[in-house]
Write a protein that holds these residues in place. Sequence first.
Motif, mmCIF file in Angstrom:
data_model
loop_
_atom_site.group_PDB
_atom_site.id
_atom_site.type_symbol
_atom_site.label_atom_id
_atom_site.label_comp_id
_atom_site.label_asym_id
_atom_site.label_seq_id
_atom_site.Cartn_x
_atom_site.Cartn_y
_atom_site.Cartn_z
ATOM 1 N N ASN A 96 0.861 -1.259 -0.053
ATOM 2 C CA ASN A 96 0.120 0.006 0.112
ATOM 3 C C ASN A 96 0.925 1.238 -0.042
ATOM 4 O O ASN A 96 0.412 2.239 -0.671
ATOM 5 C CB ASN A 96 -1.125 -0.015 1.233
ATOM 6 N N VAL A 97 1.902 1.484 0.757
ATOM 7 C CA VAL A 97 2.734 2.376 1.010
ATOM 8 C C VAL A 97 3.407 2.641 -0.478
ATOM 9 O O VAL A 97 3.719 3.516 -0.674
ATOM 10 C CB VAL A 97 3.605 2.350 2.243
ATOM 11 N N ALA A 98 3.937 1.445 -0.893
ATOM 12 C CA ALA A 98 4.788 1.634 -1.967
ATOM 13 C C ALA A 98 4.064 1.923 -3.332
ATOM 14 O O ALA A 98 4.707 2.342 -4.261
ATOM 15 C CB ALA A 98 5.466 0.258 -2.294
ATOM 16 N N PHE A 99 2.724 1.983 -3.361
ATOM 17 C CA PHE A 99 1.903 2.101 -4.203
ATOM 18 C C PHE A 99 2.065 3.311 -5.176
ATOM 19 O O PHE A 99 2.110 3.446 -6.361
ATOM 20 C CB PHE A 99 0.224 1.943 -4.174
ATOM 21 N N GLY A 100 1.924 4.408 -3.985
ATOM 22 C CA GLY A 100 2.234 5.788 -5.061
ATOM 23 C C GLY A 100 3.578 5.890 -5.362
ATOM 24 O O GLY A 100 3.818 6.874 -6.557
ATOM 25 N N LEU A 101 4.650 5.375 -4.801
ATOM 26 C CA LEU A 101 5.854 5.441 -5.273
ATOM 27 C C LEU A 101 5.981 4.799 -6.590
ATOM 28 O O LEU A 101 6.703 5.342 -7.649
ATOM 29 C CB LEU A 101 7.066 4.781 -4.377
ATOM 30 N N ARG A 102 5.472 3.531 -6.809
ATOM 31 C CA ARG A 102 5.508 2.892 -7.891
ATOM 32 C C ARG A 102 4.527 3.712 -9.211
ATOM 33 O O ARG A 102 4.990 3.632 -10.353
ATOM 34 C CB ARG A 102 4.876 1.514 -7.825
ATOM 35 N N ARG A 142 -1.985 4.723 10.309
ATOM 36 C CA ARG A 142 -0.724 5.105 10.357
ATOM 37 C C ARG A 142 -0.163 4.675 8.991
ATOM 38 O O ARG A 142 0.709 5.246 8.156
ATOM 39 C CB ARG A 142 0.106 4.394 11.338
ATOM 40 N N VAL A 143 -0.687 3.613 8.456
ATOM 41 C CA VAL A 143 -0.321 3.177 6.909
ATOM 42 C C VAL A 143 -0.712 4.355 5.994
ATOM 43 O O VAL A 143 -0.056 4.560 5.014
ATOM 44 C CB VAL A 143 -1.040 1.623 6.870
ATOM 45 N N ALA A 144 -1.933 4.802 6.272
ATOM 46 C CA ALA A 144 -2.449 5.695 5.304
ATOM 47 C C ALA A 144 -1.728 7.032 5.472
ATOM 48 O O ALA A 144 -1.519 7.552 4.258
ATOM 49 C CB ALA A 144 -4.020 5.976 5.592
ATOM 50 N N LEU A 145 -1.194 7.295 6.510
ATOM 51 C CA LEU A 145 -0.463 8.629 6.611
ATOM 52 C C LEU A 145 0.787 8.389 6.016
ATOM 53 O O LEU A 145 1.327 9.219 5.257
ATOM 54 C CB LEU A 145 -0.351 8.850 8.035
ATOM 55 N N VAL A 146 1.549 7.383 6.223
ATOM 56 C CA VAL A 146 3.033 7.183 5.619
ATOM 57 C C VAL A 146 2.664 6.918 4.086
ATOM 58 O O VAL A 146 3.667 7.379 3.301
ATOM 59 C CB VAL A 146 3.785 6.048 6.154
ATOM 60 N N ARG A 147 1.732 6.361 3.412
ATOM 61 C CA ARG A 147 1.374 6.130 2.203
ATOM 62 C C ARG A 147 1.337 7.619 1.691
ATOM 63 O O ARG A 147 1.928 7.846 0.362
ATOM 64 C CB ARG A 147 0.164 5.523 1.764
ATOM 65 N N ALA A 148 0.646 8.497 2.535
ATOM 66 C CA ALA A 148 0.735 9.956 1.871
ATOM 67 C C ALA A 148 1.811 10.688 1.804
ATOM 68 O O ALA A 148 2.327 11.298 0.877
ATOM 69 C CB ALA A 148 -0.485 10.750 2.426
#
Length: 359
Positions: A96-102, A142-148
């Motif tokens: 989930n966190v890597a999604f935006g980076l990918r 916290r996952v949603a926050l660091v994904r952002a």
Amino acid sequence: MTLYADLKVTRDSFELDLELTVEPGEVVALLGPNGAGKTTALRAIAGLLPVTAGQIRLDDEVWDEPPRVFRSADRRPIGVVFQDYLLFNHLSAVENVAFGLRARGMEKRVARAEAAHWLDTVGLTDQARSRPRALSGGQAQRVALVRALATQPSLLLLDEPLAALDASTKLHVRAELGHHLSRYDGRTLLVTHDPLDAMVLADRLVIVENGRVVQEGGPTEIARRPRTDYVAQLVGLNLYRGVAEGTTVVLDGGGSLTIATPSSGPVYVAFPPAAVSLYPERPTGTPRNTWPMVVSGIEQHAHTVRVRLTPDPSATQDRAAPAVLLADITTAAVADLHLAPGQRLHATLKATETQTYPT
């Protein structure tokens, strides 16, 4: 770089017309009741809704200025945490966190390593392989926050980020979120209807009612000097507007008050419900403000009882009372007074308990 938003949005019969700025390292809370226009403002800044008129820009970089400029959400350097977090249920926390980076072109292995680092910063290394359904509400937040944050946005948008949490979890997660925001050097806009979230997390509050800004300032200033009934209710104060002459204020809604410091002209008068004392008979002593009242409502408020009072219509010889008065008393006092709706009693307020400031 300063975020500047002059937002004018017309949707059916609703009109949003507000202006706000967010500086680097600043957390600004957009606070207001349901239907005030908070979510409309956030959607416009996020690029999910074009403005009807006005402008949104980050310094000289214009994001929206009809009719010639509109940058879609994917072309704005923003991160968003929605109320329900919107994590991808088929992906693990690290994915989930890597999604935006990918999505921004980062190679898969590098993106996963970067995402793992972000999860470590919020203490979720052990949950990296967990799917969202296996996470607690606080962990999902916290996952949603660091994904952002992983994409290093210039602007972080938080849409009711604590609303999905139960009361026992919210206190801890709110403090944790405040810690993470203090380390973020970008701009943060928090949209909420919860005054405690706004007071604890924000450097500055922008209060919105009916699509307009009605008050703006630091949390302490807002709490001490409310300027609308909505804000007064949020911070738990009796608030009246009137015209002062010396130590007497004639209230716009009827009645009058004695204040401690002489003033002149249109003013607000505020005081806490806890400053109001109730007596079964007219008391003797020094309070300059004494009114015969009738109990119109009783409700539990945390560890106290809030009593709603209106003027006693039979007490025509007494000085006019405010149209509505709130008093906070203990449960023991409720029992001593045998309080019940419709009961007549006397309310007093010391002039020294009032705060007066210009309208």
